[in-house]
Design a protein around this motif. Structure first.
Motif, PDB file in Angstrom:
ATOM      1  N   ASN A 162       0.830  -1.216   0.000  1.00 50.77           N
ATOM      2  CA  ASN A 162       0.000   0.000   0.000  1.00 50.77           C
ATOM      3  C   ASN A 162       0.860   1.260   0.000  1.00 50.77           C
ATOM      4  O   ASN A 162       0.544   2.237  -0.673  1.00 50.77           O
ATOM      5  CB  ASN A 162      -0.944   0.007   1.202  1.00 50.77           C
ATOM      6  CG  ASN A 162      -2.205  -0.786   0.925  1.00 50.77           C
ATOM      7  OD1 ASN A 162      -2.615  -0.923  -0.226  1.00 50.77           O
ATOM      8  ND2 ASN A 162      -2.807  -1.322   1.966  1.00 50.77           N
ATOM      9  N   LEU A 163       1.938   1.220   0.768  1.00 42.42           N
ATOM     10  CA  LEU A 163       2.839   2.377   0.811  1.00 42.42           C
ATOM     11  C   LEU A 163       3.439   2.638  -0.578  1.00 42.42           C
ATOM     12  O   LEU A 163       3.480   3.784  -1.042  1.00 42.42           O
ATOM     13  CB  LEU A 163       3.959   2.122   1.835  1.00 42.42           C
ATOM     14  CG  LEU A 163       5.148   3.076   1.781  1.00 42.42           C
ATOM     15  CD1 LEU A 163       4.720   4.507   2.117  1.00 42.42           C
ATOM     16  CD2 LEU A 163       6.245   2.630   2.754  1.00 42.42           C
ATOM     17  N   VAL A 164       3.887   1.586  -1.231  1.00 42.45           N
ATOM     18  CA  VAL A 164       4.506   1.725  -2.563  1.00 42.45           C
ATOM     19  C   VAL A 164       3.491   2.273  -3.567  1.00 42.45           C
ATOM     20  O   VAL A 164       3.800   3.169  -4.361  1.00 42.45           O
ATOM     21  CB  VAL A 164       5.085   0.361  -3.023  1.00 42.45           C
ATOM     22  CG1 VAL A 164       5.484   0.408  -4.481  1.00 42.45           C
ATOM     23  CG2 VAL A 164       6.282  -0.008  -2.159  1.00 42.45           C
ATOM     24  N   LEU A 165       2.262   1.779  -3.494  1.00 38.87           N
ATOM     25  CA  LEU A 165       1.221   2.268  -4.404  1.00 38.87           C
ATOM     26  C   LEU A 165       0.947   3.757  -4.140  1.00 38.87           C
ATOM     27  O   LEU A 165       0.793   4.548  -5.079  1.00 38.87           O
ATOM     28  CB  LEU A 165      -0.053   1.435  -4.209  1.00 38.87           C
ATOM     29  CG  LEU A 165      -1.228   1.771  -5.110  1.00 38.87           C
ATOM     30  CD1 LEU A 165      -0.855   1.673  -6.594  1.00 38.87           C
ATOM     31  CD2 LEU A 165      -2.419   0.851  -4.822  1.00 38.87           C
ATOM     32  N   ALA A 166       0.916   4.130  -2.871  1.00 35.62           N
ATOM     33  CA  ALA A 166       0.705   5.550  -2.534  1.00 35.62           C
ATOM     34  C   ALA A 166       1.863   6.393  -3.071  1.00 35.62           C
ATOM     35  O   ALA A 166       1.657   7.509  -3.569  1.00 35.62           O
ATOM     36  CB  ALA A 166       0.577   5.717  -1.022  1.00 35.62           C
ATOM     37  N   GLY A 167       3.076   5.850  -3.001  1.00 32.58           N
ATOM     38  CA  GLY A 167       4.239   6.567  -3.545  1.00 32.58           C
ATOM     39  C   GLY A 167       4.105   6.770  -5.050  1.00 32.58           C
ATOM     40  O   GLY A 167       4.389   7.836  -5.583  1.00 32.58           O
ATOM     41  N   LEU A 168       3.624   5.731  -5.713  1.00 32.17           N
ATOM     42  CA  LEU A 168       3.459   5.791  -7.169  1.00 32.17           C
ATOM     43  C   LEU A 168       2.401   6.829  -7.557  1.00 32.17           C
ATOM     44  O   LEU A 168       2.510   7.484  -8.590  1.00 32.17           O
ATOM     45  CB  LEU A 168       3.051   4.392  -7.646  1.00 32.17           C
ATOM     46  CG  LEU A 168       3.409   3.898  -9.027  1.00 32.17           C
ATOM     47  CD1 LEU A 168       4.832   4.182  -9.410  1.00 32.17           C
ATOM     48  CD2 LEU A 168       3.120   2.399  -9.133  1.00 32.17           C
ATOM     49  N   LEU A 169       1.402   6.987  -6.714  1.00 31.51           N
ATOM     50  CA  LEU A 169       0.270   7.876  -7.036  1.00 31.51           C
ATOM     51  C   LEU A 169       0.343   9.222  -6.318  1.00 31.51           C
ATOM     52  O   LEU A 169      -0.592  10.019  -6.424  1.00 31.51           O
ATOM     53  CB  LEU A 169      -1.046   7.179  -6.643  1.00 31.51           C
ATOM     54  CG  LEU A 169      -1.419   5.942  -7.464  1.00 31.51           C
ATOM     55  CD1 LEU A 169      -2.576   5.193  -6.806  1.00 31.51           C
ATOM     56  CD2 LEU A 169      -1.784   6.338  -8.893  1.00 31.51           C
ATOM     57  N   HIS A 170       1.425   9.503  -5.606  1.00 34.47           N
ATOM     58  CA  HIS A 170       1.402  10.656  -4.689  1.00 34.47           C
ATOM     59  C   HIS A 170       1.092  11.981  -5.399  1.00 34.47           C
ATOM     60  O   HIS A 170       0.419  12.830  -4.854  1.00 34.47           O
ATOM     61  CB  HIS A 170       2.713  10.753  -3.886  1.00 34.47           C
ATOM     62  CG  HIS A 170       3.881  11.281  -4.652  1.00 34.47           C
ATOM     63  ND1 HIS A 170       4.559  10.543  -5.583  1.00 34.47           N
ATOM     64  CD2 HIS A 170       4.500  12.482  -4.626  1.00 34.47           C
ATOM     65  CE1 HIS A 170       5.533  11.260  -6.096  1.00 34.47           C
ATOM     66  NE2 HIS A 170       5.526  12.445  -5.537  1.00 34.47           N
ATOM     67  N   ASP A 171       1.563  12.143  -6.636  1.00 38.99           N
ATOM     68  CA  ASP A 171       1.329  13.410  -7.349  1.00 38.99           C
ATOM     69  C   ASP A 171       0.236  13.301  -8.413  1.00 38.99           C
ATOM     70  O   ASP A 171       0.200  14.118  -9.339  1.00 38.99           O
ATOM     71  CB  ASP A 171       2.637  13.878  -8.016  1.00 38.99           C
ATOM     72  CG  ASP A 171       3.467  14.753  -7.085  1.00 38.99           C
ATOM     73  OD1 ASP A 171       2.932  15.212  -6.052  1.00 38.99           O
ATOM     74  OD2 ASP A 171       4.652  14.983  -7.390  1.00 38.99           O
ATOM     75  N   VAL A 172      -0.648  12.319  -8.267  1.00 38.38           N
ATOM     76  CA  VAL A 172      -1.676  12.110  -9.298  1.00 38.38           C
ATOM     77  C   VAL A 172      -2.544  13.361  -9.492  1.00 38.38           C
ATOM     78  O   VAL A 172      -3.027  13.640 -10.588  1.00 38.38           O
ATOM     79  CB  VAL A 172      -2.523  10.845  -8.968  1.00 38.38           C
ATOM     80  CG1 VAL A 172      -3.398  11.054  -7.746  1.00 38.38           C
ATOM     81  CG2 VAL A 172      -3.365  10.428 -10.154  1.00 38.38           C
ATOM     82  N   GLY A 173      -2.703  14.146  -8.443  1.00 39.46           N
ATOM     83  CA  GLY A 173      -3.509  15.372  -8.535  1.00 39.46           C
ATOM     84  C   GLY A 173      -2.944  16.390  -9.514  1.00 39.46           C
ATOM     85  O   GLY A 173      -3.665  17.264 -10.008  1.00 39.46           O
ATOM     86  N   LYS A 174      -1.655  16.276  -9.825  1.00 38.27           N
ATOM     87  CA  LYS A 174      -1.039  17.214 -10.782  1.00 38.27           C
ATOM     88  C   LYS A 174      -1.586  17.018 -12.194  1.00 38.27           C
ATOM     89  O   LYS A 174      -1.437  17.892 -13.039  1.00 38.27           O
ATOM     90  CB  LYS A 174       0.489  17.076 -10.768  1.00 38.27           C
ATOM     91  CG  LYS A 174       1.099  17.665  -9.506  1.00 38.27           C
ATOM     92  CD  LYS A 174       2.601  17.700  -9.590  1.00 38.27           C
ATOM     93  CE  LYS A 174       3.178  18.368  -8.347  1.00 38.27           C
ATOM     94  NZ  LYS A 174       4.645  18.280  -8.311  1.00 38.27           N
ATOM     95  N   LEU A 175      -2.212  15.862 -12.440  1.00 36.07           N
ATOM     96  CA  LEU A 175      -2.841  15.649 -13.747  1.00 36.07           C
ATOM     97  C   LEU A 175      -3.950  16.663 -13.986  1.00 36.07           C
ATOM     98  O   LEU A 175      -4.335  16.913 -15.116  1.00 36.07           O
ATOM     99  CB  LEU A 175      -3.435  14.231 -13.823  1.00 36.07           C
ATOM    100  CG  LEU A 175      -2.456  13.069 -13.957  1.00 36.07           C
ATOM    101  CD1 LEU A 175      -3.173  11.743 -13.779  1.00 36.07           C
ATOM    102  CD2 LEU A 175      -1.767  13.101 -15.325  1.00 36.07           C
TER     103      LEU A 175
END
Ligand code: FE2
Length: 353
Positions: A162-175
């Protein structure tokens, strides 16, 4: 590793990625290589009377357990494959969130986790930094470094995923933020900064509907710019209210931003970047998590070969207690150089032995 496989159209499922361009009879590109296929794309292919396509396959475990990678070459190959697939899936999150996020979750579980386990990952990550594809590289790097930290603080397998997935998605809001603000080369104005600071909340909103993602992942995305002393955003939470994953990602994000090659500045070495983490972990970043990461860095970078500012090369043999960027180095002629006592000489790069 990712491979190309020829697949009949009737067997395609949404979420697969095209390995080659789909061309019309007169050579016009109908769908590009790397396109993540939705149900709509698949029905177009049927309508165009195309019967077979080449797709990228191999997002999955190589065996019952996950893939085991060894050495810099395998690390780099796996990293580049992961980068290409992630790029396609990430770009289409707003258009087809369920399909894209499912692909990203698979990538996270099966492609990022093996990269974390490679001894030397910190050194290899630093060496393959390039300024192209920054957004995608940064997401992958933050996921890898977050995973390394997660292992160092003893998270179990499920929490680590879960931590790794959150890291992968952390800046998704920049889209959801316009490119003219995101890619602005100069200093941002106050109103532009206000827009940028919305990205953690925008990211949370974007992920909120995805029921298959844990709430911990979504909260970590929302809180990754919060800081222990309350100076962060969007809410100014203090250390007791910040999720552990968000504290880990804050350190990984800070570290990768410094070690990344950008158009406007050269990447900093892991030694210099670790020094900055050490300075920030007493107030803004988390002390316990920061210490675990720095300890890992020390163990990972001992024996690395470095280029010094005086033109000489040497091997890092000892980190003292005072400074991460000033270890003791054994030069090629066998003599020892304590950089703490020779302040005019600096480490400028990590090089091949
Ligand atoms: Fe961010």
């Amino acid at each position: 590793m990712l491979k190309e496989t020829k697949k009949p159209i009737f067997s395609l499922e949404p979420g697969v990625i095209l390995a080659n361009d789909i061309l019309s009879e007169d050579g016009k590109v109908l769908l590009s290589q790397g396109q993540l296929l939705t149900a709509e794309h698949i029905s177009y292919l049927k309508g165009w009377d195309i019967h077979f396509v080449d797709i990228v396959s191999g997002i999955g475990p190589a065996s019952d357990d996950h893939t085991i990678l060894q050495g810099e070459k395998e690390f780099n190959q796996f990293y580049q494959d992961t980068l290409q697939t992630f790029k396609q899936a990430f770009k289409t999150i707003c258009l087809s969130p369920d399909i894209s996020l499912t692909v990203i979750k698979k990538l996270s579980d099966w492609h990022i986790i093996p990269l974390i386990d490679v001894h030397g990952a910190i050194e290899y990550l630093y060496k393959i930094q390039a300024h192209c594809n920054y957004t995608y590289r940064h997401s992958i790097n933050v996921a890898i470094v977050s995973g390394i930290i997660g292992k160092s603080i003893g998270l179990n397998k499920d929490k680590l995923k879960n931590l790794v997935l959150a890291g992968l998605l952390h800046d998704v809001g920049k889209l959801l933020i316009t490119k003219d603000i995101l890619d602005k080369p100069g200093k941002l104005t106050d109103p532009e900064m206000t827009v940028i600071k919305k990205h953690p909340l925008l990211g949370y909103e974007l992920l909120r509907q995805a029921d298959f993602l844990s709430e911990d992942v979504k909260v970590a995305v929302m809180q990754h710019h919060e800081r222990n002393d309350g100076s962060g955003y969007p809410t100014g939470l203090n250390q007791h209210k910040i999720h552990c994953y968000a504290k880990v990602i804050a350190i990984a994000d800070t570290y990768d931003a410094m070690t990344s090659q950008r158009v406007y500045r050269r990447k900093l070495t892991p030694f210099r970047s670790a020094e900055t983490i050490a300075q920030q972990m007493y107030r803004q970043l988390d002390l316990e998590i920061g210490l675990a990461f720095l300890n890992f860095i020390k163990n990972n970078l001992i024996n690395s070969v470095v280029q010094l500012s005086n033109g000489k090369k040497g091997k890092v043999v000892y980190f003292g207690d005072i400074s991460f960027e000033r270890p003791t180095v054994r030069l090629l002629d066998g003599t020892f150089l304590d950089l703490n006592e020779n302040k005019k000489i600096e480490i400028v790069d990590i090089v091949d032995p």
